[in-house]
Design a protein around this motif. Structure first.
Motif, PDB file in Angstrom:
ATOM      1  N   TRP A 220       0.814  -1.222   0.000  1.00 16.19           N
ATOM      2  CA  TRP A 220       0.000   0.000   0.000  1.00 16.19           C
ATOM      3  C   TRP A 220       0.846   1.269   0.000  1.00 16.19           C
ATOM      4  O   TRP A 220       0.414   2.306  -0.502  1.00 16.19           O
ATOM      5  CB  TRP A 220      -0.972   0.007   1.187  1.00 16.19           C
ATOM      6  N   ASP A 221       2.053   1.179   0.546  1.00 17.84           N
ATOM      7  CA  ASP A 221       2.916   2.367   0.632  1.00 17.84           C
ATOM      8  C   ASP A 221       3.846   2.496  -0.569  1.00 17.84           C
ATOM      9  O   ASP A 221       4.799   3.281  -0.532  1.00 17.84           O
ATOM     10  CB  ASP A 221       3.746   2.305   1.919  1.00 17.84           C
ATOM     11  N   ASP A 222       3.598   1.732  -1.607  1.00 17.23           N
ATOM     12  CA  ASP A 222       4.465   1.753  -2.784  1.00 17.23           C
ATOM     13  C   ASP A 222       4.385   3.121  -3.463  1.00 17.23           C
ATOM     14  O   ASP A 222       3.324   3.498  -3.980  1.00 17.23           O
ATOM     15  CB  ASP A 222       4.007   0.655  -3.757  1.00 17.23           C
ATOM     16  N   PRO A 223       5.493   3.863  -3.513  1.00 20.39           N
ATOM     17  CA  PRO A 223       5.433   5.201  -4.125  1.00 20.39           C
ATOM     18  C   PRO A 223       5.251   5.155  -5.641  1.00 20.39           C
ATOM     19  O   PRO A 223       4.861   6.156  -6.242  1.00 20.39           O
ATOM     20  CB  PRO A 223       6.784   5.821  -3.749  1.00 20.39           C
ATOM     21  N   LEU A 224       5.495   3.992  -6.241  1.00 23.17           N
ATOM     22  CA  LEU A 224       5.323   3.866  -7.693  1.00 23.17           C
ATOM     23  C   LEU A 224       3.889   3.516  -8.071  1.00 23.17           C
ATOM     24  O   LEU A 224       3.554   3.523  -9.255  1.00 23.17           O
ATOM     25  CB  LEU A 224       6.273   2.789  -8.243  1.00 23.17           C
ATOM     26  N   ALA A 225       3.068   3.219  -7.068  1.00 25.04           N
ATOM     27  CA  ALA A 225       1.664   2.881  -7.336  1.00 25.04           C
ATOM     28  C   ALA A 225       0.821   3.412  -6.173  1.00 25.04           C
ATOM     29  O   ALA A 225       0.372   2.646  -5.327  1.00 25.04           O
ATOM     30  CB  ALA A 225       1.487   1.376  -7.511  1.00 25.04           C
ATOM     31  N   PRO A 226       0.632   4.716  -6.128  1.00 23.07           N
ATOM     32  CA  PRO A 226      -0.125   5.325  -5.027  1.00 23.07           C
ATOM     33  C   PRO A 226      -1.615   4.960  -5.112  1.00 23.07           C
ATOM     34  O   PRO A 226      -2.057   4.364  -6.102  1.00 23.07           O
ATOM     35  CB  PRO A 226       0.102   6.818  -5.244  1.00 23.07           C
ATOM     36  N   PRO A 227      -2.372   5.281  -4.060  1.00 22.76           N
ATOM     37  CA  PRO A 227      -3.792   4.883  -4.030  1.00 22.76           C
ATOM     38  C   PRO A 227      -4.564   5.248  -5.294  1.00 22.76           C
ATOM     39  O   PRO A 227      -5.414   4.468  -5.748  1.00 22.76           O
ATOM     40  CB  PRO A 227      -4.327   5.613  -2.796  1.00 22.76           C
ATOM     41  N   GLU A 228      -4.285   6.405  -5.894  1.00 25.87           N
ATOM     42  CA  GLU A 228      -5.042   6.763  -7.095  1.00 25.87           C
ATOM     43  C   GLU A 228      -4.703   5.835  -8.272  1.00 25.87           C
ATOM     44  O   GLU A 228      -5.547   5.602  -9.150  1.00 25.87           O
ATOM     45  CB  GLU A 228      -4.827   8.237  -7.479  1.00 25.87           C
ATOM     46  N   ALA A 229      -3.491   5.270  -8.271  1.00 26.60           N
ATOM     47  CA  ALA A 229      -3.163   4.282  -9.308  1.00 26.60           C
ATOM     48  C   ALA A 229      -3.914   2.971  -9.058  1.00 26.60           C
ATOM     49  O   ALA A 229      -4.335   2.295  -9.996  1.00 26.60           O
ATOM     50  CB  ALA A 229      -1.660   4.035  -9.350  1.00 26.60           C
ATOM     51  N   VAL A 230      -4.086   2.635  -7.784  1.00 25.99           N
ATOM     52  CA  VAL A 230      -4.847   1.432  -7.437  1.00 25.99           C
ATOM     53  C   VAL A 230      -6.301   1.577  -7.884  1.00 25.99           C
ATOM     54  O   VAL A 230      -6.856   0.677  -8.542  1.00 25.99           O
ATOM     55  CB  VAL A 230      -4.792   1.171  -5.913  1.00 25.99           C
ATOM     56  N   THR A 231      -6.903   2.697  -7.532  1.00 25.82           N
ATOM     57  CA  THR A 231      -8.313   2.865  -7.896  1.00 25.82           C
ATOM     58  C   THR A 231      -8.454   2.966  -9.418  1.00 25.82           C
ATOM     59  O   THR A 231      -9.448   2.498  -9.981  1.00 25.82           O
ATOM     60  CB  THR A 231      -8.922   4.090  -7.197  1.00 25.82           C
ATOM     61  N   GLY A 232      -7.466   3.531 -10.070  1.00 22.28           N
ATOM     62  CA  GLY A 232      -7.499   3.591 -11.529  1.00 22.28           C
ATOM     63  C   GLY A 232      -7.418   2.217 -12.160  1.00 22.28           C
ATOM     64  O   GLY A 232      -8.169   1.902 -13.096  1.00 22.28           O
ATOM     65  N   LEU A 233      -6.524   1.376 -11.649  1.00 23.34           N
ATOM     66  CA  LEU A 233      -6.412   0.017 -12.181  1.00 23.34           C
ATOM     67  C   LEU A 233      -7.696  -0.768 -11.925  1.00 23.34           C
ATOM     68  O   LEU A 233      -8.183  -1.486 -12.811  1.00 23.34           O
ATOM     69  CB  LEU A 233      -5.228  -0.706 -11.534  1.00 23.34           C
ATOM     70  N   ALA A 234      -8.244  -0.623 -10.719  1.00 26.59           N
ATOM     71  CA  ALA A 234      -9.483  -1.336 -10.391  1.00 26.59           C
ATOM     72  C   ALA A 234     -10.588  -0.950 -11.368  1.00 26.59           C
ATOM     73  O   ALA A 234     -11.323  -1.810 -11.865  1.00 26.59           O
ATOM     74  CB  ALA A 234      -9.893  -1.024  -8.957  1.00 26.59           C
ATOM     75  N   ALA A 235     -10.701   0.339 -11.638  1.00 25.08           N
ATOM     76  CA  ALA A 235     -11.735   0.785 -12.574  1.00 25.08           C
ATOM     77  C   ALA A 235     -11.466   0.254 -13.979  1.00 25.08           C
ATOM     78  O   ALA A 235     -12.386  -0.197 -14.671  1.00 25.08           O
ATOM     79  CB  ALA A 235     -11.798   2.313 -12.574  1.00 25.08           C
ATOM     80  N   GLU A 236     -10.212   0.297 -14.391  1.00 26.71           N
ATOM     81  CA  GLU A 236      -9.863  -0.192 -15.729  1.00 26.71           C
ATOM     82  C   GLU A 236     -10.192  -1.677 -15.878  1.00 26.71           C
ATOM     83  O   GLU A 236     -10.818  -2.096 -16.868  1.00 26.71           O
ATOM     84  CB  GLU A 236      -8.361   0.036 -16.000  1.00 26.71           C
ATOM     85  N   LEU A 237      -9.767  -2.478 -14.904  1.00 24.21           N
ATOM     86  CA  LEU A 237      -9.979  -3.925 -15.014  1.00 24.21           C
ATOM     87  C   LEU A 237     -11.460  -4.279 -14.930  1.00 24.21           C
ATOM     88  O   LEU A 237     -11.914  -5.232 -15.575  1.00 24.21           O
ATOM     89  CB  LEU A 237      -9.187  -4.654 -13.919  1.00 24.21           C
ATOM     90  N   THR A 238     -12.208  -3.511 -14.153  1.00 25.23           N
ATOM     91  CA  THR A 238     -13.651  -3.748 -14.075  1.00 25.23           C
ATOM     92  C   THR A 238     -14.316  -3.422 -15.414  1.00 25.23           C
ATOM     93  O   THR A 238     -15.126  -4.201 -15.925  1.00 25.23           O
ATOM     94  CB  THR A 238     -14.253  -2.910 -12.936  1.00 25.23           C
ATOM     95  N   ARG A 239     -13.947  -2.274 -15.972  1.00 24.25           N
ATOM     96  CA  ARG A 239     -14.480  -1.906 -17.302  1.00 24.25           C
ATOM     97  C   ARG A 239     -14.155  -2.976 -18.337  1.00 24.25           C
ATOM     98  O   ARG A 239     -14.955  -3.254 -19.235  1.00 24.25           O
ATOM     99  CB  ARG A 239     -13.853  -0.579 -17.774  1.00 24.25           C
ATOM    100  N   ALA A 240     -12.962  -3.571 -18.203  1.00 24.56           N
ATOM    101  CA  ALA A 240     -12.502  -4.546 -19.193  1.00 24.56           C
ATOM    102  C   ALA A 240     -13.059  -5.939 -18.936  1.00 24.56           C
ATOM    103  O   ALA A 240     -12.699  -6.891 -19.631  1.00 24.56           O
ATOM    104  CB  ALA A 240     -10.977  -4.587 -19.222  1.00 24.56           C
ATOM    105  N   GLY A 241     -13.928  -6.064 -17.914  1.00 22.18           N
ATOM    106  CA  GLY A 241     -14.582  -7.350 -17.684  1.00 22.18           C
ATOM    107  C   GLY A 241     -13.686  -8.421 -17.108  1.00 22.18           C
ATOM    108  O   GLY A 241     -13.982  -9.610 -17.229  1.00 22.18           O
ATOM    109  N   ALA A 242     -12.606  -8.021 -16.470  1.00 16.88           N
ATOM    110  CA  ALA A 242     -11.650  -9.001 -15.947  1.00 16.88           C
ATOM    111  C   ALA A 242     -12.120  -9.595 -14.625  1.00 16.88           C
ATOM    112  O   ALA A 242     -12.815  -8.946 -13.846  1.00 16.88           O
ATOM    113  CB  ALA A 242     -10.290  -8.334 -15.736  1.00 16.88           C
ATOM    114  N   ASP A 243     -11.703 -10.821 -14.362  1.00 17.29           N
ATOM    115  CA  ASP A 243     -11.815 -11.451 -13.040  1.00 17.29           C
ATOM    116  C   ASP A 243     -10.548 -11.035 -12.293  1.00 17.29           C
ATOM    117  O   ASP A 243      -9.469 -11.577 -12.535  1.00 17.29           O
ATOM    118  CB  ASP A 243     -11.900 -12.963 -13.213  1.00 17.29           C
ATOM    119  N   TRP A 244     -10.677 -10.064 -11.397  1.00 12.17           N
ATOM    120  CA  TRP A 244      -9.464  -9.529 -10.759  1.00 12.17           C
ATOM    121  C   TRP A 244      -9.600  -9.477  -9.238  1.00 12.17           C
ATOM    122  O   TRP A 244     -10.693  -9.350  -8.697  1.00 12.17           O
ATOM    123  CB  TRP A 244      -9.125  -8.130 -11.304  1.00 12.17           C
ATOM    124  N   GLN A 245      -8.451  -9.608  -8.598  1.00 10.98           N
ATOM    125  CA  GLN A 245      -8.326  -9.428  -7.147  1.00 10.98           C
ATOM    126  C   GLN A 245      -7.102  -8.568  -6.892  1.00 10.98           C
ATOM    127  O   GLN A 245      -6.079  -8.731  -7.565  1.00 10.98           O
ATOM    128  CB  GLN A 245      -8.104 -10.761  -6.443  1.00 10.98           C
TER     129      GLN A 245
END
Lengths: 241, 241
Positions: free
Chosen positions: B169-194
């Protein structure tokens, strides 16, 4: 294996309370105890079934009651959330009832009081996060589709109970900003925490009775249910060594 | 158990490439294959050690090379990121080299081509997410402290490979906004993601050579390393049935 249920009446603020101990009576001696905090409706058959699944894993399970004996609702009740609302309005009372429930679990003869944990669903998920926040004497807690708003009281830090938060990313009761808020809070509080976000899952993802489409964002999700249960098993195995 | 390593030279755009197959030669017949995409430095001893751990679990491991034979750096190199930068600037080329690497893995005699996955670390984590995005023919991918920015090409949806994202969670290369962005992207793309967020962990949490305090936000974290490996094992077990 001989899984037994026993009704346990116990004291606490606003009690008496009525929980259910579920254990494998073929096992000898004390074993790790896992408390189950029910969802909005309070203790019900589904919680005892979870207790049976835990008992089958060799744990002593205990379904907690934080509402009070006889205070239960169903989805068909005029106000299913009536008892939950009382505790959401008094988080200190919720804390004290959780503490009373942990004490009741630890008093069970087959529970090893040095090895306990708590899991919870929905409001019960919120409850077990509160239990960790408040310094409840369990080694760890697992929240399934919990609610993340912090209580209105100050709590001691660092948080010592480990936390596993199993979360449906599409849960309308815990949107992304609530996730990032909880993450920041738990990090500030020095907790050992993990959050498992399940894509495409919403609120109540463990609840097989929750059909999709009835309430937006609420639905059973077989993938999230199965995977979060496995994660819980791994987490408990780590806690209890 | 007899864990063997074999150098595999294979073709692809900008090749030749040099990977390492790691397998238990005491096992008979084809088995699930797991490709390892290295971090910024390219294939090195640590990646083959990961391959050995996977081989000990009964998988056929394959350390991929997306830079090209002889193109490797170390932390002490004048520019450790020189080869990574080339591929970050040409994500389509990265995709094509990943596809070539998957093909090389599937050509190994002990790999069951119908049961393959890919895991990756740091830039390799980004790479395996790209592999899933681009329709790479693996059942699933696991990213450890990956980078989440989407590629600049359109990719087919739905994403069919399942994704497990293990994130500090403290990764400076993937801050919280990058996490929420990836989650939104993968959801839009219909992926089975965790996505498993590990509190208090930063970038490179699996890397035992990464001492805390040298670079802010980069450090080995024993809890996150152990727990994410266990999660990967559960994930692979689910993928391969």
């Amino acid at each position: 294996m001989a899984i037994d249920r026993q009704t346990i009446v116990y004291d606490g603020p606003g009690g008496p309370f009525e929980g259910v101990a579920v254990t494998d009576s073929d096992l000898d001696g004390p074993r790790p105890g896992v408390m189950i905090v029910p969802n909005v409706l309070g203790a019900k058959e589904e919680d005892s079934v979870v207790g049976e699944r835990l008992a089958a894993l060799g744990y002593a399970a205990f379904v907690a009651d934080v509402y009070g004996q006889g205070k239960r609702t169903t989805r068909e009740s005029p106000n299913p959330a009536v008892y939950m609302a009382e505790l959401n309005a008094d988080r200190a009372l919720l804390r004290d009832r959780l503490f009373a429930s942990v004490a009741a679990m630890k008093a069970l003869p087959d529970v090893d009081g040095a090895k306990t944990a708590a899991i919870g669903y929905c409001f019960g998920g919120k409850s077990v996060i509160d239990l960790a926040r408040a310094g409840g004497e369990v080694l760890g807690v697992v929240a399934f589709h919990g609610i993340f708003d912090a209580p209105d009281y100050d709590y001691p830090t660092p948080i010592t109970a480990k936390l596993l938060i199993c979360h449906g990313w599409d849960d309308p009761l815990a949107p992304p900003e609530a996730v990032t808020g909880l993450a920041a809070e738990l990090t500030r509080a020095g907790a050992d925490w993990q959050l498992h976000a399940h894509g495409n899952a919403g609120h109540a993802f463990t609840d097989e009775t929750m059909a999709a489409g009835v309430r937006p964002g609420f639905a059973y999700d077989a993938n999230a249910a199965r995977r979060s249960w496995k994660a819980m098993r791994d987490f408990l195995a780590e806690l209890f060594g």
